[in-house]
Enzyme design. Structure first.
Site, mmCIF file in Angstrom:
data_model
loop_
_atom_site.group_PDB
_atom_site.id
_atom_site.type_symbol
_atom_site.label_atom_id
_atom_site.label_comp_id
_atom_site.label_asym_id
_atom_site.label_seq_id
_atom_site.Cartn_x
_atom_site.Cartn_y
_atom_site.Cartn_z
ATOM 1 C CB SER A 90 -0.832 -0.023 1.270
ATOM 2 O OG SER A 90 -1.224 1.276 1.624
ATOM 3 C CB SER A 91 0.460 4.625 -1.388
ATOM 4 O OG SER A 91 -0.836 4.892 -0.902
ATOM 5 C CB CYS A 92 -0.475 3.892 4.107
ATOM 6 S SG CYS A 92 -0.603 2.173 4.534
ATOM 7 C CE1 TYR B 278 -3.638 -2.893 5.180
ATOM 8 C CE2 TYR B 278 -2.830 -0.832 4.269
ATOM 9 C CZ TYR B 278 -3.382 -2.088 4.093
ATOM 10 O OH TYR B 278 -3.648 -2.531 2.816
ATOM 11 C CE LYS C 127 -1.158 -4.746 2.986
ATOM 12 N NZ LYS C 127 -1.375 -5.992 2.251
ATOM 13 C CG HIS D 216 -10.305 3.292 1.317
ATOM 14 N ND1 HIS D 216 -10.251 1.920 1.254
ATOM 15 C CD2 HIS D 216 -9.196 3.680 1.986
ATOM 16 C CE1 HIS D 216 -9.161 1.507 1.867
ATOM 17 N NE2 HIS D 216 -8.491 2.546 2.313
HETATM 18 P P1 GDP Z 1 -6.511 7.561 3.466
HETATM 19 O O1 GDP Z 1 -5.974 7.866 2.099
HETATM 20 O O2 GDP Z 1 -5.778 6.461 4.140
HETATM 21 O O3 GDP Z 1 -6.572 8.810 4.310
HETATM 22 O O4 GDP Z 1 -7.973 6.962 3.284
HETATM 23 P P2 GDP Z 1 -9.471 7.442 3.083
HETATM 24 O O5 GDP Z 1 -9.897 7.075 1.714
HETATM 25 O O6 GDP Z 1 -10.274 6.863 4.203
HETATM 26 O O7 GDP Z 1 -9.504 9.023 3.244
HETATM 27 C C1 GDP Z 1 -8.984 9.900 2.299
HETATM 28 C C2 GDP Z 1 -9.360 11.328 2.623
HETATM 29 O O8 GDP Z 1 -10.758 11.530 2.368
HETATM 30 C C3 GDP Z 1 -9.124 11.749 4.081
HETATM 31 O O9 GDP Z 1 -8.622 13.061 4.075
HETATM 32 C C4 GDP Z 1 -10.537 11.742 4.662
HETATM 33 O O10 GDP Z 1 -10.695 12.625 5.752
HETATM 34 C C5 GDP Z 1 -11.347 12.220 3.450
HETATM 35 N N1 GDP Z 1 -12.781 11.902 3.527
HETATM 36 C C6 GDP Z 1 -13.787 12.794 3.337
HETATM 37 N N2 GDP Z 1 -14.981 12.227 3.528
HETATM 38 C C7 GDP Z 1 -14.749 10.931 3.823
HETATM 39 C C8 GDP Z 1 -15.603 9.828 4.106
HETATM 40 O O11 GDP Z 1 -16.838 9.915 4.144
HETATM 41 N N3 GDP Z 1 -14.981 8.624 4.326
HETATM 42 C C9 GDP Z 1 -13.625 8.485 4.301
HETATM 43 N N4 GDP Z 1 -13.092 7.270 4.509
HETATM 44 N N5 GDP Z 1 -12.797 9.517 4.039
HETATM 45 C C10 GDP Z 1 -13.350 10.715 3.810
#
Ligand code: GDP
Length: 307
Positions: A108-110, A137, A141, A180
């Site tokens: 993963s990129s994280c 996580y 990875k 996500h």
């Molecule tokens: P990340 O890339 O590991 O941070 O994974 P996410 O896909 O969960 O979140 C990406 C970004 O989208 C973060 O900045 C979240 O705060 C934002 N975000 C905005 N609305 C939402 C939501 O409803 N769900 C999630 N998961 N992220 C959200």
């Protein structure tokens, strides 16, 4: 990889595993070995050992993992670390024991440090502190990458690793607390439109930048790597293009034709400020993504809600 080679796709019910299965089937592979998690618990060492002894797969795509969005990663921290460490250790070790010809591990990129320069080059691994919300996580990875690297160094195993950027596509998780951002927003905007709600809550500030890739493009890339790539160095798989969460929310709004307003909830975390992969190595190898973000979201939305 011969068309009748025995190929085990670990995690074939998930978004990534199912995309790999579709890709392999479309390329004419006809000897896939698949097990659901209730048939085979990869966290369990002896079950994994019996499976490899019985089936003796020749190739392994390791796409089985416990995955989730920012909230899930931050809430189920012990589970994300323990389950991922167990799954990958069992599969990688058994692949060594049973002389698997080639294994591809999905990371993963994280895995990259929170404040690493962007775009994230493969060489930045372990050069700084990780993002706090998904550290467990990421640690799992990173251990997976190191397992592949070191089974290769010590035993000469042909194990490679690919690090995908944020993915979306069919079979994604739409649970609002665990998903996500793309599936979460598709669901929120769709439900708001259906129920004529005046606004939709989106998490954070909208400022973070993310890169998104359709999982069919990922499957295409890792099939390409499985066939053509032999090096120890893991490879980033991304588009090389980024978008702010604000723009993403607007794109999703447009695709769904939702006319209400977006309300930003700053009580929810932003996560890492920016996460763009360097795709230099992948480009040099001769691969590039095909599916554009809006087009991919349109397809996913239609598949999920318009059929
Ligand atoms: P990340 O890339 O590991 O941070 O994974 P996410 O896909 O969960 O979140 C990406 C970004 O989208 C973060 O900045 C979240 O705060 C934002 N975000 C905005 N609305 C939402 C939501 O409803 N769900 C999630 N998961 N992220 C959200």
């Amino acid at each position: 990889m011969e068309k009748n080679a025995k190929i085990y796709v670990a995690g074939h019910r998930g978004m990534v595993g199912s995309a790999i299965v579709r890709k392999l089937q479309s390329e004419g592979y006809n000897n896939l070995v698949l097990r659901t998690s209730s048939e085979l618990d990869l966290r369990n060492q002896s079950q994994t050992e019996i499976f490899f002894t019985t089936e003796k797969p020749e190739y392994v795509f390791l796409a089985a993992a416990k995955v989730g969005g920012i909230m899930a990663n931050n809430t189920y921290r012990a589970d994300f670390l323990y389950e991922n460490l167990m799954i990958q250790s069992n599969v990688i070790h058994q692949s060594y024991v049973h002389k698997v010809k080639k294994l591809l591990f999905l990371g993963s990129s994280c895995i990259y440090p929170k404040l690493a320069p962007q775009p994230l080059k493969e060489e930045y691994l372990l050069s700084g502190y990780l993002e706090e919300t998904n550290e467990p996580y990421a640690i799992a990875k990173i251990a997976g990458i190191k397992l592949c690297e070191n089974y290769r160094r010590q035993y000469g195993c042909h194990f490679i690793s690919a690090m995908p950027t944020n993915l979306y596509g069919p079979n994604d998780n739409y649970d609002l607390e665990k998903s996500h951002v793309i599936p979460a927003l598709i669901r929120k905007f769709h439900e708001a439109k259906m129920n004529n709600l005046p606004n939709v809550e989106v998490w954070g500030s909208g400022k973070p930048l993310r890169e998104f890739m359709h999982v069919n493009d990922l499957a295409d890339a890792i099939y390409f790597l499985m066939k053509n790539y032999k090096e120890e160095q893991f490879v980033n798989v991304g588009t090389g293009e980024e978008v702010s969460i604000k723009s993403l929310a607007e794109i999703i709004c447009e695709v769904i034709h939702y006319e209400g307003t977006i309300v930003w909830n700053s009580e929810r975390p932003d996560g890492t400020p920016r996460k763009l992969m360097s795709v230099e190595i992948l480009r040099r190898l001769g691969w590039k993504h095909k599916i554009q973000l809006k087009e991919g979201i349109q397809e996913v939305y239609a598949q999920k809600y318009l059929r």
